[in-house]
Motif scaffolding. Structure first.
Motif, PDB file in Angstrom:
ATOM      1  N   GLY A 180     -14.063  -2.480  -5.289  1.00 33.49           N
ATOM      2  CA  GLY A 180     -13.890  -3.301  -4.096  1.00 33.49           C
ATOM      3  C   GLY A 180     -13.265  -4.648  -4.406  1.00 33.49           C
ATOM      4  N   GLU A 181     -13.695  -5.265  -5.505  1.00 29.52           N
ATOM      5  CA  GLU A 181     -13.126  -6.555  -5.896  1.00 29.52           C
ATOM      6  C   GLU A 181     -11.656  -6.408  -6.285  1.00 29.52           C
ATOM      7  N   LEU A 182     -11.347  -5.341  -6.987  1.00 27.68           N
ATOM      8  CA  LEU A 182      -9.953  -5.079  -7.342  1.00 27.68           C
ATOM      9  C   LEU A 182      -9.099  -4.935  -6.084  1.00 27.68           C
ATOM     10  N   ALA A 183      -9.582  -4.123  -5.156  1.00 31.51           N
ATOM     11  CA  ALA A 183      -8.832  -3.889  -3.920  1.00 31.51           C
ATOM     12  C   ALA A 183      -8.615  -5.188  -3.159  1.00 31.51           C
ATOM     13  N   GLU A 184      -9.640  -6.040  -3.105  1.00 28.11           N
ATOM     14  CA  GLU A 184      -9.520  -7.301  -2.374  1.00 28.11           C
ATOM     15  C   GLU A 184      -8.483  -8.216  -3.025  1.00 28.11           C
TER      16      GLU A 184
END
Length: 269
Positions: A180-184
């Motif tokens: 999720g952090e990567l995607a954000e």
């Protein structure tokens, strides 16, 4: 290691990066992984099932197994008797310097007595003088690539978001971000990132991260790091954590890998 299994890993005298594995596995199953090298092997006894995504192929005694670099695959025994084989992990640079190019292998399993015997001779010659070892290795590779080598290997179509995610995971492998952090950070969604990463590298991000850590640990061990230190230096919890993933990926333990490095150092000295 299960009863009846054995593993012997060593370095070819003609290249400090060309590994040679002789092993028998019965219950051991390789996880999904890829090598940075060509994998060229001969099944000596028994039979092996290999998977490439949804494809399944089967290699029996005498078959030559040919796998291109960075090809995601697995391997396991087809029966309880297991399989015994020799495998050469040949760097792309070694092939290019020997043949003038580094073509893609176009066949995965070959019933080829000439290739089989040439590869066996190349392995036996490792204990001869370096001229003999080098000559028979290049003879075997010339036959394999002459018969099964196609056009130069195609570059994978890299999706920019996947490449950016891979760079972040590599740089931050000690404390990696969540999906999720990567995607954000990359301005996309979890599912879109996951699809792009799988399509580009053949693995989900967490599995790529494990592969990266194992390869980095190999480098540290070759440079003389102790096993516990190498484990924590690349982001594994401890040496046992490293050992589990190391064997799942390479079929040998970090200790066996280190012994091969030490044997090479002694013979070079």
């Amino acid at each position: 290691m299960e009863a009846g299994e054995f593993v012997h890993y060593r370095w070819h005298p003609c290249s400090p990066e060309l590994g040679v594995l002789h092993a028998r596995y019965r219950r051991h199953a390789f996880g999904r992984h890829a090598h940075s090298t060509y994998t060229i092997g001969v099944v000596e006894h028994g039979s092996e099932e290999l998977s490439y995504g949804d494809d399944r192929e089967y290699a029996g005694a005498g078959d030559v197994v040919l796998i291109n670099p960075e090809t995601i695959h697995t391997g396991r025994a087809m029966t309880g008797a297991g399989w015994t084989y020799h495998a050469l992990y040949v760097p792309v640079g070694f092939v290019r310097s020997s043949l003038g190019e580094a073509p893609a292998l176009t066949t995965r399993i070959a019933d080829d007595p000439v290739a089989r015997n040439a590869l066996r001779a190349a392995v036996r010659a490792m204990d001869e003088d370096v001229c003999t070892a080098d000559t028979l290795l290049c003879t075997a590779l010339a036959h394999v690539f002459g018969r099964y080598g196609g056009h130069p290997r195609k570059q994978v179509q890299v999706r920019p978001v996947a490449a950016a995610a891979r760079d972040i995971l590599s740089d931050e492998h000690l404390a990696p971000p969540s999906l999720g952090e990567l995607a954000e950070v990359l301005g996309t969604t979890r599912f879109a990132l996951l699809r792009a990463f799988r399509a580009t590298y053949g693995l989900p991000p967490h599995a790529y991260l494990t592969q990266y850590r194992v390869r980095k640990a190999c480098t540290l061990i070759r440079r003389g790091a102790d096993l516990a230190g190498a484990a924590t230096a690349v982001g594994f919890v401890d040496q046992a954590h490293l050992s589990r993933h190391f064997r799942k990926t390479l079929g040998i333990t970090p200790g066996q890998y280190r012994r091969a490095v030490q044997e090479r150092t002694r013979s070079a000295g």
